[in-house]
Scaffold this active site. Structure first.
Site, PDB file in Angstrom:
ATOM      1  N   LYS A 123       0.863  -1.185   0.000  1.00 33.50           N
ATOM      2  CA  LYS A 123       0.000   0.000   0.000  1.00 33.50           C
ATOM      3  C   LYS A 123       0.893   1.226   0.000  1.00 33.50           C
ATOM      4  O   LYS A 123       2.056   1.158   0.427  1.00 33.50           O
ATOM      5  CB  LYS A 123      -0.902   0.009   1.237  1.00 33.50           C
ATOM      6  N   GLY A 155     -20.028   7.049  -1.412  1.00 33.17           N
ATOM      7  CA  GLY A 155     -18.982   7.420  -2.348  1.00 33.17           C
ATOM      8  C   GLY A 155     -18.797   6.387  -3.430  1.00 33.17           C
ATOM      9  O   GLY A 155     -19.750   5.801  -3.936  1.00 33.17           O
ATOM     10  N   LYS A 156     -17.529   6.131  -3.755  1.00 33.08           N
ATOM     11  CA  LYS A 156     -17.196   5.230  -4.858  1.00 33.08           C
ATOM     12  C   LYS A 156     -17.905   3.880  -4.761  1.00 33.08           C
ATOM     13  O   LYS A 156     -18.472   3.388  -5.725  1.00 33.08           O
ATOM     14  CB  LYS A 156     -15.687   4.983  -4.882  1.00 33.08           C
ATOM     15  N   VAL A 157     -17.850   3.266  -3.585  1.00 31.46           N
ATOM     16  CA  VAL A 157     -18.388   1.918  -3.416  1.00 31.46           C
ATOM     17  C   VAL A 157     -19.845   1.947  -2.962  1.00 31.46           C
ATOM     18  O   VAL A 157     -20.686   1.190  -3.467  1.00 31.46           O
ATOM     19  CB  VAL A 157     -17.534   1.118  -2.402  1.00 31.46           C
ATOM     20  N   GLY A 158     -20.155   2.816  -2.014  1.00 36.88           N
ATOM     21  CA  GLY A 158     -21.483   2.855  -1.422  1.00 36.88           C
ATOM     22  C   GLY A 158     -22.606   3.051  -2.429  1.00 36.88           C
ATOM     23  O   GLY A 158     -23.675   2.454  -2.313  1.00 36.88           O
ATOM     24  N   GLY A 171     -21.685   6.117   3.969  1.00 42.09           N
ATOM     25  CA  GLY A 171     -20.793   6.516   2.889  1.00 42.09           C
ATOM     26  C   GLY A 171     -21.338   6.145   1.531  1.00 42.09           C
ATOM     27  O   GLY A 171     -21.392   4.964   1.177  1.00 42.09           O
TER      28      GLY A 171
END
Length: 359
Positions: A82, A184-187, A182
């Site tokens: 990472k 966002g991108k995934v939610g 959330g």
């Protein structure tokens, strides 16, 4: 530019930690390689305004270790790594900074492949790739997989189906009330899968833009004021899909849900939270198991991206989650511990084969 390598980091178990700096562009980054037992380390680059360098280092160490376990359980021949870029992307992100970062990734000669994470996006990967070969999550136009959150959300949904089967006897969320923290991108993708499956969705997000997206796209979503209001409401499943540490000593006692399955990384704030969840009778599906769809998607780029092939592999998260939950029940341990054991077994058994020299 400057770079400092720390190898053999006994205290954390990491193979290598690299500190990177380019003063002119403002780049300050840390790359953590936890393990290359199964192959080159793969993990995204997080661009975030940490309060201190110590916080940035702590995050990259935790995230890179989690990636090793995630990649192992996803069946990938890849290790765990990472990276974090320390700073506010709204102020610091530039072509020069991203390309400088790409030079550092290239300097590792393929020990680490990067991808998107919080604060970095597909166009950023295209810029980084102008300086290094070791980039995934690129745009379709450049031969990449595009937005990896597509299969991240799909994998979370599969893990949630397995948890529903384990808890209620049927692999569906139909008729269940799912709280997403959330959008966002995934939610946002997860919300779509759940609604299509017949679930009722409640959600919260600090972003007004995300809230407006929900009102416009899925007006049936019940928006809550904040996370506390969400987790104390009548929900069957809690899906943390923002930053890590969502499950801590304050939130777990308040949870009304029977199941926790979400896309966020490092949801357990500290060791011992998994036991607190178990004591409360809450089924927790380990985040690095269910959110592996994204890394499956970007890893597929390494051999030439094929979406259907990647989606089929991400669909396998259902079976992996089911196996972990069964193992946890049979051995009388929390699912997080059962998942760790399976990942460590694969890293040991398959990683051992690399000691066989091949010319």
């Amino acid at each position: 530019m400057g770079v400092f390598h720390t190898e053999g980091t006994d205290a954390t178990g990491h193979e290598q930690v690299v500190f990177c700096q380019d003063r002119q562009s403002g780049l300050k980054a840390v790359i953590g390689i936890y393990s290359t037992a199964l192959g080159p380390a793969l993990g995204g680059t997080r661009f975030y305004p940490y309060a201190s360098e110590d916080d940035a280092v702590a995050d990259v160490l935790q995230l890179s270790r989690a990636m090793a376990y995630k990649n192992a359980l996803a069946g990938l021949d890849l290790g765990g790594g990472k990276a974090v870029i320390w700073g506010d992307p709204a102020e610091l992100k530039s072509e020069a900074l991203l390309r400088a970062y790409g030079r550092f990734v290239e300097s590792l000669n393929g020990r680490y492949y990067t991808a998107c994470d919080v604060g970095t996006y597909v166009p950023d990967m295209d810029l980084i790739a102008r300086e290094t070969r070791y980039v995934t999550g690129r745009s379709v136009e450049h031969g990449g997989a595009g937005d990896s959150s597509v299969l991240t959300a799909w994998g979370v949904f599969q893990g949630m189906r397995a948890a529903a089967e384990h808890t209620w006897g049927s692999p569906t969320l139909a008729g269940r009330r799912v709280g997403i923290a959330g959008l966002g991108k995934v939610g946002k993708y997860l919300a779509g899968h759940l609604i299509e499956d017949g679930a009722a969705v409640v959600a919260t997000d600090v972003s007004e833009a995300a809230q407006e997206w929900a009102r416009t796209t899925y007006p049936q979503i019940d928006l809550m004021a904040d996370t506390t209001a969400l987790i104390t409401s009548e929900i069957d499943v809690y899906a943390p899909c923002a930053l890590g540490g969502a499950l801590d000593d304050e939130t777990v006692p308040l949870l009304r849900a029977e199941v926790v399955t979400g896309g966020a990384n490092n949801q357990l704030a500290h060791p011992g939270i998994e036991k607190l969840l178990e004591e409360r009778g809450i089924l927790y599906t380990p985040d690095y198991v269910v959110n592996a769809g994204g890394v499956i998607q970007v890893a597929d780029e390494i051999e030439g991206f094929n979406f259907e092939r990647a989606k089929l592999r991400a669909t396998g998260i259902f079976q992996t989650t089911r196996r972990i939950l069964e193992l946890a029940r049979n051995e009388g341990v929390p699912p997080a511990l059962a998942a760790d054991r399976l990942a460590e077994r694969r890293m040991t058994e398959v990683g051992r084969l690399r000691s066989v020299y091949l010319r």
